[in-house]
Design an enzyme around this catalytic site. Sequence first.
Site, PDB file in Angstrom:
ATOM      1  N   GLU A  29       0.814  -1.226   0.000  1.00  0.00           N
ATOM      2  CA  GLU A  29       0.000   0.000   0.000  1.00  0.00           C
ATOM      3  C   GLU A  29       0.840   1.266   0.000  1.00  0.00           C
ATOM      4  OE1 GLU A  29      -3.702   2.086   2.460  1.00  0.00           O
ATOM      5  OE2 GLU A  29      -3.157   0.001   2.820  1.00  0.00           O
ATOM      6  N   LYS A  68      -8.596  -1.287   1.134  1.00  0.00           N
ATOM      7  CA  LYS A  68      -9.631  -1.705   2.085  1.00  0.00           C
ATOM      8  C   LYS A  68     -10.483  -2.763   1.405  1.00  0.00           C
ATOM      9  CE  LYS A  68      -9.256   0.137   6.026  1.00  0.00           C
ATOM     10  NZ  LYS A  68      -8.916  -0.802   7.082  1.00  0.00           N
TER      11      LYS A  68
END
Length: 399
Positions: A209, A225
């Site tokens: 990420e 997410k």
Amino acid sequence: MRENGPDGVEALPGLVVDVPGAPAGCRRTLVERARWEWRPADGGDPAARAEEFLAAHGLPLYDLARPAPRHDLAGVCGAALHVSAAAGAALVGAPPGAANPAPALPEVVVVVYGHGPAAVRPGAPSGARWWRGDWAESWTPRQHAAAVAAVRAAIGRGDVYQVNVVGHAAARYAGDPLPALGRLAALPGARYGGTLTGAGWAIGCASPETLVELADGRLITRPIKGTRPATAAGRVELLASAKERAEHVMIVDLERNDLARVARTGSVRVDELFAVRRWCDLWQAESTVSAAVGDGLGLADLLRAVCPGGSVTGAPKLAALDRIATLEPVGRGASMGALGWVAPGRIDLGLTIRTAAVDADRVHVWAGGGITWGSDPDAEVAEAAAKTAPVRAALAGRG
């Protein structure tokens, strides 16, 4: 606070520097020139101090909108930067939460690198075989589920919309930890795979990420997410999940707001929404948000805007951080912070999910997930276990 030159600080000199985000073409020639570490007892504003330290060592980052200078092989290349979740909370005036379970770890680290003779790839030193003991969890599955239920209750009261809840585990070890951390950094999908070391500590990262990247005059963040097993059915389920999409969009909106604080007015955009990508044996949903760099934006203000990352805090961010500080029994340490590379015209910081740290005798791991009104406590416990399983497997005891 420590400010050092290269002597006696960086572990195993003469080896390839493997900092996440470091230029691939320079890694074999990077040599540590200076180092600065910050802990809360040192006081002051760590973001401002980091910016000042970098400028004093040939890396002025007071105006990120300026074009990148020509890369000088005879000069300074760039710097590794680590900002912990606790330091990020301090930057926004939030409580730091529980104590760091590995107090040897600094909360902020800056390591400036120049170029030198070509280095070599590390190997396992003779007689330093790695052994890792059993994991001791910071909470039981029942306690983790209770924390999820507490967040749902807070959402029901209107205190928050989403909170990321993180657990911790530690295990005793003996031998050289760097090969094990190197195995972790090499996991598939680890865009920020790499290590950072210091006196009495080391961090290994396998994060996919992006917390923040500066490229071609634009700031980019890629929040993740939504998680499912990396099977055909898991991908279909993730794409069809209204709960996961709602959780994801909340964080995308939060990241848009974070960038808008430091971006040119009207320049924030969502370039990609809810793209499903693979990390190890998991599908994860990722979006890309970008914005034009605001005039006069410096590194310190950028760190205050994006740290700690929204995908590991929740929304609203400050209210979520208050809830995290009351719920998590062990501090986040090296996890859920920032780790990567900074240089004039180039910033690439990963969010330290899928991350481990070692101190003198223990290895530490963390994992968690975002909790919304639609979260099922048992499912959240299972998701955290799925996220940490590849990390623990990479750290398994073998030489």
